[in-house]
Scaffold this active site. Structure first.
Site, PDB file in Angstrom:
ATOM      1  CE  LYS A  34      13.969 -25.877 -48.427  1.00  0.00           C
ATOM      2  NZ  LYS A  34      12.730 -25.091 -48.598  1.00  0.00           N
ATOM      3  CE1 TYR A 256      44.868 -11.539 -53.289  1.00  0.00           C
ATOM      4  CE2 TYR A 256      43.462 -12.991 -51.984  1.00  0.00           C
ATOM      5  CZ  TYR A 256      44.362 -12.796 -53.033  1.00  0.00           C
ATOM      6  OH  TYR A 256      44.740 -13.850 -53.798  1.00  0.00           O
TER       7      TYR A 256
HETATM    8  C1  LIG Z   1      12.069 -24.938 -47.334  1.00  0.00           C
HETATM    9  C2  LIG Z   1      10.611 -25.144 -47.150  1.00  0.00           C
HETATM   10  C3  LIG Z   1      10.110 -25.528 -45.901  1.00  0.00           C
HETATM   11  C4  LIG Z   1      10.972 -25.585 -44.658  1.00  0.00           C
HETATM   12  O1  LIG Z   1      11.158 -24.274 -44.176  1.00  0.00           O
HETATM   13  P1  LIG Z   1      11.966 -23.954 -42.827  1.00  0.00           P
HETATM   14  O2  LIG Z   1      11.823 -22.514 -42.631  1.00  0.00           O
HETATM   15  O3  LIG Z   1      13.379 -24.349 -43.110  1.00  0.00           O
HETATM   16  O4  LIG Z   1      11.371 -24.790 -41.757  1.00  0.00           O
HETATM   17  C5  LIG Z   1       8.765 -25.825 -45.820  1.00  0.00           C
HETATM   18  N1  LIG Z   1       7.950 -25.722 -46.900  1.00  0.00           N
HETATM   19  C6  LIG Z   1       8.392 -25.334 -48.112  1.00  0.00           C
HETATM   20  C7  LIG Z   1       7.458 -25.223 -49.245  1.00  0.00           C
HETATM   21  C8  LIG Z   1       9.745 -25.020 -48.270  1.00  0.00           C
HETATM   22  O5  LIG Z   1      10.184 -24.606 -49.459  1.00  0.00           O
END
Ligand SMILES: *Cc1c(COP(=O)(O)O)cnc(C)c1O
Length: 365
Positions: A34, A256
């Site tokens: 993702k 800045y």
């Molecule tokens: C993002 C996510 C993961 C992966 O989590 P990590 O901590 O990056 O390994 C797994 N399951 C769900 C439902 C997620 O949203």
């Protein structure tokens, strides 16, 4: 290039293998790609993972799934977070597998699906009773339940009973399916932390690693917290070009707000990236980078497109050279966890914060 990341697909593959080796052959691995693979590039990372044997990929939403299909990715794809009405048609068109979060949606779904149980995180997932859940699933004869899943809120915290409570709540639902003689093919609860700290009771027969695929495991804490059993390494190096190097006199103000005043004659370098590229603004006067294998502190505020560093101790640095924001050079390294600590955020946010305008280069494929 002004600023770019180098992603090692070889390291991504090695990290995937490390997860598969730890969980063993009876557990399948569904890497989470993702958010554009935590900004490592979802298409290239997915191809590398599939070449390494990944049977599944997980994305957050339907658009991310479509992008992978459009790139010719053929593995099973689980869409974890959204189930918007307008997306329903795309699920079958693009052969995406949705995660369903409510019993109303169970009744409406027409493709094989996974059902998420809110076992105590209080975010997505159904909180209905095991009996209601089994009833809803078995009433829908149009679509099979393929997987039952949940997600942990604090699996790295060994002082909290929350994970044990969540496992128990989930097992009550699983038992109800067992009694009804309709256990789904897949049972999955674990992301990186529950994998790395070997909460084996939560591995089911499928795990969902994200962070660890990119080389990170967040530290565990609390009494009896075990060390991580997962040995992975960051796959991404972030570099930025030096636009200008100059000497300033004692008392000179930098950037800045004039928040840095040179306490001595100082040499500064101006870097071609700022918070618009994802360098946390909070690193102003606080962070550091790696210049020619040495730490060089960020001085002054991080600007939108520029960052200034103190290179008094790196006299050989020139305009046109590059320095490292994240990575390893010789004995010196900065990873996303260290950057996050300095910036008061988390490593996930540092990685996901790397802006799309930062070019991606794939190395040692
Ligand atoms: C993002 C996510 C993961 C992966 O989590 P990590 O901590 O990056 O390994 C797994 N399951 C769900 C439902 C997620 O949203």
């Amino acid at each position: 290039m002004r600023s770019w990341v180098e992603v090692s697909l070889r390291q991504i593959r090695a990290n995937y293998r490390a997860v598969q080796d730890l969980v063993g052959a009876s557990v399948e691995v569904m890497p989470v790609v993702k958010a554009d693979a935590y900004r490592h590039g979802a298409v290239e990372v997915s191809r590398a993972l599939i070449a390494e044997g990944a049977p599944w990929l997980a994305v957050s939403n339907v658009d991310e799934g479509i992008a992978l299909r459009d790139a010719g990715i053929n593995a099973r794809i689980l869409v974890m977070a959204d189930f918007l009405r307008e997306d329903r048609e795309a699920l079958s068109t693009y052969r995406l597998t949705p995660v369903i979060h409510s019993l109303e949606d169970v009744a409406a779904v027409r493709v094989p699906y996974h059902l998420k149980i809110d076992s105590g995180m209080g975010r997505l997932g159904t909180r209905c009773s095991p009996e209601q859940i089994v009833q809803a699933v078995t009433s829908n004869t149009n679509a099979p339940l393929e997987g039952l899943m949940t997600h942990f809120a604090s699996s790295g915290n060994y002082d909290s009973p929350q994970t044990i409570d969540q496992v128990r709540a989930f097992e009550r639902v699983l038992d109800a399916f067992r009694q009804a003689g309709s256990l789904p093919r897949y049972v999955h609860l674990s992301s990186t932390i529950a994998i790395a700290y070997q909460r084996k009771e939560a591995w089911g027969n499928l795990v969902r690693p994200g962070h660890s695929i990119y080389g990170y495991v967040s530290p565990s804490r609390g009494t009896g917290a075990p060390p991580s059993a997962l040995h992975v390494a960051p796959a991404l190096t972030w570099k930025v070009a030096v636009l200008n190097v100059k000497d300033v006199e004692t008392g000179a103000l930098i950037g800045y707000g004039g928040i840095h005043r040179a306490a001595r004659p100082m040499r500064i370098a101006v870097l071609a990236a700022g918070y618009a590229d994802g360098i946390p603004h909070r690193l102003g006067n606080r962070g550091q980078v790696i210049a020619k294998g040495k730490f060089a502190p960020i001085v002054g505020a991080v600007s939108m497109d520029l960052t200034t560093i103190d290179v008094t101790n790196v006299p050989e640095l020139r305009a046109g050279d590059s320095v490292m924001l994240l990575g390893k050079e010789g004995k010196v390294s900065i990873d996303a966890q260290e950057m996050a600590r300095t910036a008061g955020t988390i490593s996930y946010a540092v990685l996901c914060g790397i802006h799309a305008r930062v070019k991606r280069v794939y190395v040692d494929e």
